[in-house]
Design a protein around this motif. Sequence first.
Motif, mmCIF file in Angstrom:
data_model
loop_
_atom_site.group_PDB
_atom_site.id
_atom_site.type_symbol
_atom_site.label_atom_id
_atom_site.label_comp_id
_atom_site.label_asym_id
_atom_site.label_seq_id
_atom_site.Cartn_x
_atom_site.Cartn_y
_atom_site.Cartn_z
ATOM 1 N N ILE A 127 0.849 -1.187 0.000
ATOM 2 C CA ILE A 127 0.000 0.000 0.000
ATOM 3 C C ILE A 127 0.885 1.238 0.000
ATOM 4 C CG2 ILE A 127 -1.688 1.302 1.374
ATOM 5 C CD1 ILE A 127 -2.713 -1.376 2.446
ATOM 6 N N THR A 128 0.441 2.289 -0.686
ATOM 7 C CA THR A 128 1.163 3.561 -0.691
ATOM 8 C C THR A 128 0.525 4.505 0.312
ATOM 9 O OG1 THR A 128 1.774 3.332 -3.018
ATOM 10 C CG2 THR A 128 1.849 5.540 -2.083
ATOM 11 N N GLY A 129 1.351 5.144 1.132
ATOM 12 C CA GLY A 129 0.855 6.139 2.066
ATOM 13 C C GLY A 129 0.731 5.640 3.489
ATOM 14 N N SER A 130 0.449 6.563 4.397
ATOM 15 C CA SER A 130 0.388 6.234 5.823
ATOM 16 C C SER A 130 -0.829 5.397 6.184
ATOM 17 C CB SER A 130 0.397 7.519 6.658
ATOM 18 O OG SER A 130 -0.665 8.371 6.293
ATOM 19 N N ILE A 131 -1.786 5.230 5.255
ATOM 20 C CA ILE A 131 -2.904 4.322 5.522
ATOM 21 C C ILE A 131 -2.408 2.886 5.641
ATOM 22 C CG2 ILE A 131 -4.658 5.773 4.424
ATOM 23 C CD1 ILE A 131 -4.435 3.966 1.965
ATOM 24 N N GLY A 132 -1.158 2.638 5.270
ATOM 25 C CA GLY A 132 -0.596 1.303 5.411
ATOM 26 C C GLY A 132 -0.166 0.962 6.825
ATOM 27 N N LEU A 133 -0.182 1.943 7.750
ATOM 28 C CA LEU A 133 0.277 1.676 9.116
ATOM 29 C C LEU A 133 -0.601 0.656 9.826
ATOM 30 C CD1 LEU A 133 1.999 2.157 11.624
ATOM 31 C CD2 LEU A 133 0.605 4.194 12.109
ATOM 32 N N THR A 145 4.832 -13.066 9.008
ATOM 33 C CA THR A 145 6.025 -12.443 8.454
ATOM 34 C C THR A 145 5.560 -11.257 7.618
ATOM 35 O OG1 THR A 145 7.333 -14.475 8.404
ATOM 36 C CG2 THR A 145 7.973 -12.726 6.880
ATOM 37 N N LEU A 146 6.211 -10.115 7.784
ATOM 38 C CA LEU A 146 5.798 -8.908 7.084
ATOM 39 C C LEU A 146 6.846 -8.520 6.054
ATOM 40 C CD1 LEU A 146 3.837 -6.501 6.773
ATOM 41 C CD2 LEU A 146 5.188 -5.322 8.541
ATOM 42 N N ALA A 147 6.487 -8.648 4.768
ATOM 43 C CA ALA A 147 7.318 -8.131 3.685
ATOM 44 C C ALA A 147 6.883 -6.688 3.475
ATOM 45 C CB ALA A 147 7.116 -8.966 2.422
ATOM 46 N N LEU A 148 7.719 -5.746 3.898
ATOM 47 C CA LEU A 148 7.296 -4.356 4.032
ATOM 48 C C LEU A 148 7.790 -3.482 2.876
ATOM 49 C CD1 LEU A 148 5.762 -2.354 5.815
ATOM 50 C CD2 LEU A 148 7.903 -1.923 7.039
ATOM 51 N N ALA A 149 6.838 -3.101 1.988
ATOM 52 C CA ALA A 149 7.132 -2.125 0.947
ATOM 53 C C ALA A 149 6.541 -0.769 1.294
ATOM 54 C CB ALA A 149 6.581 -2.602 -0.396
ATOM 55 N N ASN A 150 5.680 -0.733 2.290
ATOM 56 C CA ASN A 150 5.025 0.516 2.705
ATOM 57 C C ASN A 150 5.919 1.240 3.705
ATOM 58 O OD1 ASN A 150 2.886 1.555 5.136
ATOM 59 N ND2 ASN A 150 2.509 2.308 3.074
ATOM 60 N N LYS A 151 6.812 2.110 3.173
ATOM 61 C CA LYS A 151 7.782 2.771 4.036
ATOM 62 C C LYS A 151 7.121 3.685 5.053
ATOM 63 C CE LYS A 151 10.337 4.964 0.992
ATOM 64 N NZ LYS A 151 9.823 4.546 -0.324
ATOM 65 N N SER A 153 4.723 3.178 6.970
ATOM 66 C CA SER A 153 4.458 2.489 8.237
ATOM 67 C C SER A 153 5.537 2.787 9.265
ATOM 68 C CB SER A 153 4.373 0.971 8.017
ATOM 69 O OG SER A 153 3.285 0.622 7.216
ATOM 70 N N LEU A 154 6.779 2.733 8.802
ATOM 71 C CA LEU A 154 7.896 3.011 9.701
ATOM 72 C C LEU A 154 8.071 4.504 9.934
ATOM 73 C CD1 LEU A 154 10.678 0.514 8.620
ATOM 74 C CD2 LEU A 154 9.509 0.607 10.803
ATOM 75 N N ILE A 155 7.879 5.301 8.879
ATOM 76 C CA ILE A 155 8.100 6.737 9.005
ATOM 77 C C ILE A 155 7.174 7.334 10.049
ATOM 78 C CG2 ILE A 155 8.106 8.949 7.791
ATOM 79 C CD1 ILE A 155 10.273 6.878 6.912
ATOM 80 N N VAL A 156 5.885 7.035 9.946
ATOM 81 C CA VAL A 156 4.908 7.678 10.837
ATOM 82 C C VAL A 156 4.696 6.917 12.135
ATOM 83 C CG1 VAL A 156 3.742 8.624 8.821
ATOM 84 C CG2 VAL A 156 2.803 6.583 9.901
ATOM 85 N N GLY A 157 4.994 5.633 12.141
ATOM 86 C CA GLY A 157 4.697 4.836 13.340
ATOM 87 C C GLY A 157 5.837 3.955 13.790
ATOM 88 N N GLY A 158 7.075 4.418 13.594
ATOM 89 C CA GLY A 158 8.239 3.603 13.941
ATOM 90 C C GLY A 158 8.198 2.977 15.327
ATOM 91 N N PRO A 159 7.957 3.767 16.391
ATOM 92 C CA PRO A 159 7.919 3.181 17.735
ATOM 93 C C PRO A 159 6.806 2.147 17.909
ATOM 94 C CG PRO A 159 8.199 5.560 17.853
ATOM 95 C CD PRO A 159 7.882 5.240 16.426
ATOM 96 N N LEU A 160 5.674 2.359 17.226
ATOM 97 C CA LEU A 160 4.566 1.405 17.316
ATOM 98 C C LEU A 160 4.949 0.084 16.658
ATOM 99 C CD1 LEU A 160 1.691 3.863 16.316
ATOM 100 C CD2 LEU A 160 2.283 3.104 18.626
ATOM 101 N N VAL A 161 5.628 0.185 15.522
ATOM 102 C CA VAL A 161 6.083 -1.020 14.831
ATOM 103 C C VAL A 161 7.127 -1.750 15.673
ATOM 104 C CG1 VAL A 161 7.266 -1.871 12.765
ATOM 105 C CG2 VAL A 161 5.565 -0.049 12.563
ATOM 106 N N LYS A 162 8.059 -0.989 16.237
ATOM 107 C CA LYS A 162 9.103 -1.600 17.065
ATOM 108 C C LYS A 162 8.524 -2.331 18.272
ATOM 109 C CE LYS A 162 13.406 0.859 16.210
ATOM 110 N NZ LYS A 162 14.551 1.524 16.855
ATOM 111 N N ALA A 163 7.450 -1.787 18.825
ATOM 112 C CA ALA A 163 6.853 -2.388 20.013
ATOM 113 C C ALA A 163 6.213 -3.743 19.717
ATOM 114 C CB ALA A 163 5.815 -1.439 20.609
ATOM 115 N N PHE A 349 6.127 15.517 8.719
ATOM 116 C CA PHE A 349 6.937 15.656 7.505
ATOM 117 C C PHE A 349 6.280 14.918 6.341
ATOM 118 C CE2 PHE A 349 10.252 13.777 4.797
ATOM 119 C CZ PHE A 349 10.970 14.885 4.395
ATOM 120 N N ASN A 350 5.896 13.680 6.558
ATOM 121 C CA ASN A 350 5.334 12.856 5.488
ATOM 122 C C ASN A 350 3.978 13.374 5.019
ATOM 123 O OD1 ASN A 350 5.374 10.184 3.938
ATOM 124 N ND2 ASN A 350 3.454 10.012 5.066
ATOM 125 N N ALA A 351 3.104 13.727 5.972
ATOM 126 C CA ALA A 351 1.761 14.184 5.613
ATOM 127 C C ALA A 351 1.813 15.522 4.880
ATOM 128 C CB ALA A 351 0.896 14.299 6.863
#
Length: 436
Positions: A127-133, A145-151, A153-163, A349-351
Motif C-alpha cells: 500500500i502507498t501512504g500512511s494508511i498502510g500503518l 512475516t511482514l514483507a514491508l514495501a510501505n515505508k 508504516s515506519l516513518i509515521v509509526g516507527g515506535p509502534l512497529v518496534k513495540a 513531515f510525510n503528511a
Amino acid sequence: MSDSPAPLADPHLVFDPVAGDGPRDVVILGSTGSIGTQAIDLVERNPDRFRVRGLSAAGGRVALLAEQAWRLRVRTVAVARESVVPQLRQALRERYGNGEPLPEILAGADAATQLAASECHTVLNGITGSIGLAPTLAALEAGRTLALANKESLIVGGPLVKALAKPGQIIPVDSEHAALFQALASGTRADVRKLVVTASGGPFRGRTKEDLAHVTPADALAHPTWAMGPVITINSATLVNKGLEVIEAHLLYDIPFERIEVVVHPQSYVHSMVEFTDGSTIAQATPPDMRGPIAIGLGWPERVPDAAPAFDWSKASSWEFFPLDNDAFPSVGLARQVGELAGTAPAVFNAANEECVDAFLNGALPFNGIMDTVTKVVQEHGSPRTGSTGTSLTVADVLDAEAWARARARELTKTQTKAQNMARQTAQTTTAEAGA
C-alpha cells in the motif's frame, strides 16, 4: 553494539510462523499497484513456492482486482471503497461464471487491516501512504512475516512497529533496504561502519535550486530509471523519497543517522551499500527491477531463481557516483532532523509532503514550494510531545499530527497561491500600462 537489542530487520534472523515444505500462503495488500502487480507476476512464475490467499486494493481498478482474484483463486478480496462492492461482485461473477463460488469480500477503510491479520505465512504490504500503518500493525500482531514495501508504516509509526515486531519478523522490500538487508548478511552489526543509500538523482540531477524554480509536473514525472506512481515519482524528483529512506534505514537497522550516507548513482544499478570497519564495502547490484526485492521479501532466507534479470557482464557499462547537492535538494537534511526528533515529527513531515505534492501536481504550488512549505510545517510543529524513544506514541497521536500537518500545508499553499496570483496580476497590469 553486540549487546543491544536486535534491529527490526536482521538477515541473520528468520521468523517462520508456518513452517513446512509446501507453498507459502501470501496476502498481498495493494495488489493493483506497482508492487502488487509485480508480486503477482513473481508468484505466478513460482506456483511451487507461493500461493496467494488474499488481495486488497483501494478500489480504483475493479476489473483488474477481479481478474487477479480469479487467476490466483484467492479466498478473500478486500476493497477500501465500499461503493464499488456491487461493481466488484459483478466483475468477479463475470470471471468466475455462474457455477463457482466467489471469494469472500471485505469492504471499507479497515478491510486491508482485517485481511492483514488473516491466516497466512507472509503479508506483503504494498500500500502507498500512511494508511498502510494499521495493516502493518495488524500483520505483526497476528504473528505474520511482514514483507514491508510501505515505508510510511515506519516513518509515521516507527515506535509502534518496534513495540510489536518480533526478531526477524520484518523483511524490507524497498529496493534500497532490501539491498542493505542482503549486504548486512556479510558481517555482524559490530562490524558495520556506515550504511550508504544510493539515489538515482531523479529527473533533475545536476540542476541548481534556481534551475528548479520553473519545472513542471510533466518534467518531474519523467523519471529516467524507474516507472512508479505519481506521488513516488515526485518524491524521487525532490529526493524526499531518499529522506524517508534514511529514516527507514535508521529504524530498520538501528544505525545512527550520522552513519547513514546518501550517494547519487544515476544508473540505479547499485541499490545500496554497507561499509564495514575493515574498510570493505559490500554493494548489492542488479538491473532496476522491483521483482528482485519482492522475491527477497516473500522468499527469505531462500532466494527465488530468476526472480529478476541479471547483468550481462559481456557488455561494457559505466557506473557513476556523485555527492548529494543539499542546497538544491534539502529534503534529506530535513528528514534527518525530523528523524532525530522522532515522536510525531516524521508523520508531520510525510503528511505535509503528500499534500504539497498533490498541490504541485494540480498547479497550485511551484516545485521548490514543495520543500519550502514542508519545512514551514515541520518548523511550526516543533518538537513532538512524545520523547525521543517514542514510548508514549499512540496511533491517535499519529493521526492527529497528520491531520494538523495536512490542514496547515493546505493553508500555506492557499496563501502562496494568492500571493502568486496577485504578483501575476500586478505584472500583467504593469505590462499593459507600459504598452499603452
